[in-house]
Design a protein around this motif. Structure first.
Motif, PDB file in Angstrom:
ATOM      1  N   UNK A 130       0.777  -1.145   0.225  1.00 29.67           N
ATOM      2  CA  UNK A 130      -0.100   0.051   0.099  1.00 29.67           C
ATOM      3  C   UNK A 130       0.936   1.228  -0.005  1.00 29.67           C
ATOM      4  N   UNK A 131       0.672   2.111  -0.944  1.00 35.84           N
ATOM      5  CA  UNK A 131       1.644   3.209  -1.156  1.00 35.84           C
ATOM      6  C   UNK A 131       0.801   4.610  -1.194  1.00 35.84           C
ATOM      7  N   UNK A 132       1.081   5.458  -0.381  1.00 37.74           N
ATOM      8  CA  UNK A 132       0.226   6.718  -0.301  1.00 37.74           C
ATOM      9  C   UNK A 132      -0.994   6.801  -0.528  1.00 37.74           C
ATOM     10  N   UNK A 133      -1.748   5.837   0.291  1.00 34.73           N
ATOM     11  CA  UNK A 133      -3.126   5.877   0.153  1.00 34.73           C
ATOM     12  C   UNK A 133      -4.125   6.740   0.822  1.00 34.73           C
ATOM     13  N   UNK A 161      -2.219   9.447   3.033  1.00 35.16           N
ATOM     14  CA  UNK A 161      -0.881   8.997   2.803  1.00 35.16           C
ATOM     15  C   UNK A 161      -0.364   7.918   3.533  1.00 35.16           C
ATOM     16  N   UNK A 162      -1.251   6.754   3.582  1.00 37.18           N
ATOM     17  CA  UNK A 162      -0.999   5.822   4.301  1.00 37.18           C
ATOM     18  C   UNK A 162      -0.224   4.544   3.586  1.00 37.18           C
ATOM     19  N   UNK A 163       0.655   3.912   4.114  1.00 37.26           N
ATOM     20  CA  UNK A 163       1.754   3.106   3.452  1.00 37.26           C
ATOM     21  C   UNK A 163       2.021   1.762   4.055  1.00 37.26           C
ATOM     22  N   UNK A 164       2.049   0.792   3.791  1.00 38.02           N
ATOM     23  CA  UNK A 164       2.139  -0.626   4.175  1.00 38.02           C
ATOM     24  C   UNK A 164       2.555  -1.914   3.363  1.00 38.02           C
ATOM     25  N   UNK A 165       3.554  -2.406   3.996  1.00 37.26           N
ATOM     26  CA  UNK A 165       4.005  -3.400   3.097  1.00 37.26           C
ATOM     27  C   UNK A 165       4.373  -4.825   3.822  1.00 37.26           C
TER      28      UNK A 165
END
Length: 286
Positions: free
Chosen positions: A10-13, A26-30
């Motif tokens: 998830x990139x810059x959601x 601006x949510x990011x998660x790997x």
């Protein structure tokens, strides 16, 4: 050449139910293949919404913002149709292939529900029925919540998933059923490199089960870390104490931010309380 799976990215959601108060910004998660990731946070922090976004149930701006198994969670419907992406939530329904949601409380048997799912490996099906201790003669409108939940879980696992999203799905299970199921999930991840993202408020026995943890606070990723690297866990000894301390600190901060609402007395005019006098409320609604 087959593309190497990148798991979940998830990139810059950005996502909002209400344009005045976006939930994610601006949510990011790997999350890498083979991970068993715990999703923790207070009620209303965004855990369920995040799982539903990953499951392709909500659309977000940009096709590459939410990637699951190198595809768009929302646009690439083959992820769900193939069984590669599975989602199990709190509601008594199950998405089977592309057929939509079907209820699990009608007057029909557990056998009818489970054997109604097509394209299933019979060996895997029998293993799940035995694991979850399901009586195929159960009538779905007469059994307990825990028994109905077992049937729901069984149906959701019939196809070998590559990504499994769980939202408090073990809440109705007894201790033995929950432990057996968690062991099965661990086996699936280790043997097939599958990913599990598990949102829960029950932390018993998860210290040795989970590989990763993602802590969400008010729609923001407060912390993401390997469980083996979590310093607080090494000091506290159990995950419940660690999460409790985070949520209590979060509550204290929220209380400090709250300010009393000031009430302003309405201005009086020479018209007094006449219904024909103009008011700011009338102007506002106009």
């Amino acid at each position: 050449m087959e593309k190497v799976s990148k798991g979940i990215r998830v990139t810059g959601m950005q996502f909002e139910y209400d344009t005045q108060s976006p939930l994610f910004w601006d949510f990011s998660l790997n999350i890498s293949p083979g991970s068993r990731c715990l999703l923790v946070g207070a009620n209303g922090s965004g855990k369920t919404t995040l799982l539903r976004i990953l499951a392709g149930k909500h659309m977000v701006g940009g096709k590459d913002v939410v990637q699951v198994l190198n595809g768009s969670a929302f646009h690439d419907t083959h992820l769900v149709c193939s069984g590669d992406l599975a989602y199990l939530g709190e509601s008594w329904s199950k998405t089977v292939g592309c057929a939509g949601e079907i209820p699990l409380q009608g007057d029909f048997s557990a056998e009818h529900m489970i054997f109604g799912v097509e394209g299933v490996d019979p060996i895997r099906r029998e293993k799940l029925i035995e694991l979850l201790d399901i009586d195929l003669k159960w009538r779905m409108h007469k059994v307990s919540d825990g028994q109905r939940r077992r049937v729901q879980i069984c149906m959701g696992l019939l196809h070998p998933f590559k990504v499994l999203l769980l939202d408090e799905v073990t809440v109705d299970l007894d201790v033995v059923a929950r432990i057996d199921l968690l062991n099965y999930f661990k086996e699936e991840c280790e043997q097939r490199g599958a990913i599990i993202v598990y949102a829960t408020h029950i932390f018993d026995g998860l210290e040795d089960w989970a590989t990763d943890l993602a802590y969400i606070q008010d729609g923001e990723l407060n912390k993401t870390e390997k469980l083996s690297d979590l310093k607080e866990l090494k000091n506290a000894g159990n995950l419940l104490s660690v999460v409790e301390s985070w949520l209590r600190a979060e509550t204290k901060i929220a209380k400090k931010k709250k300010t009393p609402i000031k009430t302003v007395a309405p201005k009086t005019t020479s018209f007094g309380a006449s219904p024909f006098g103009a008011s700011r409320h009338m102007g506002y609604n106009r």
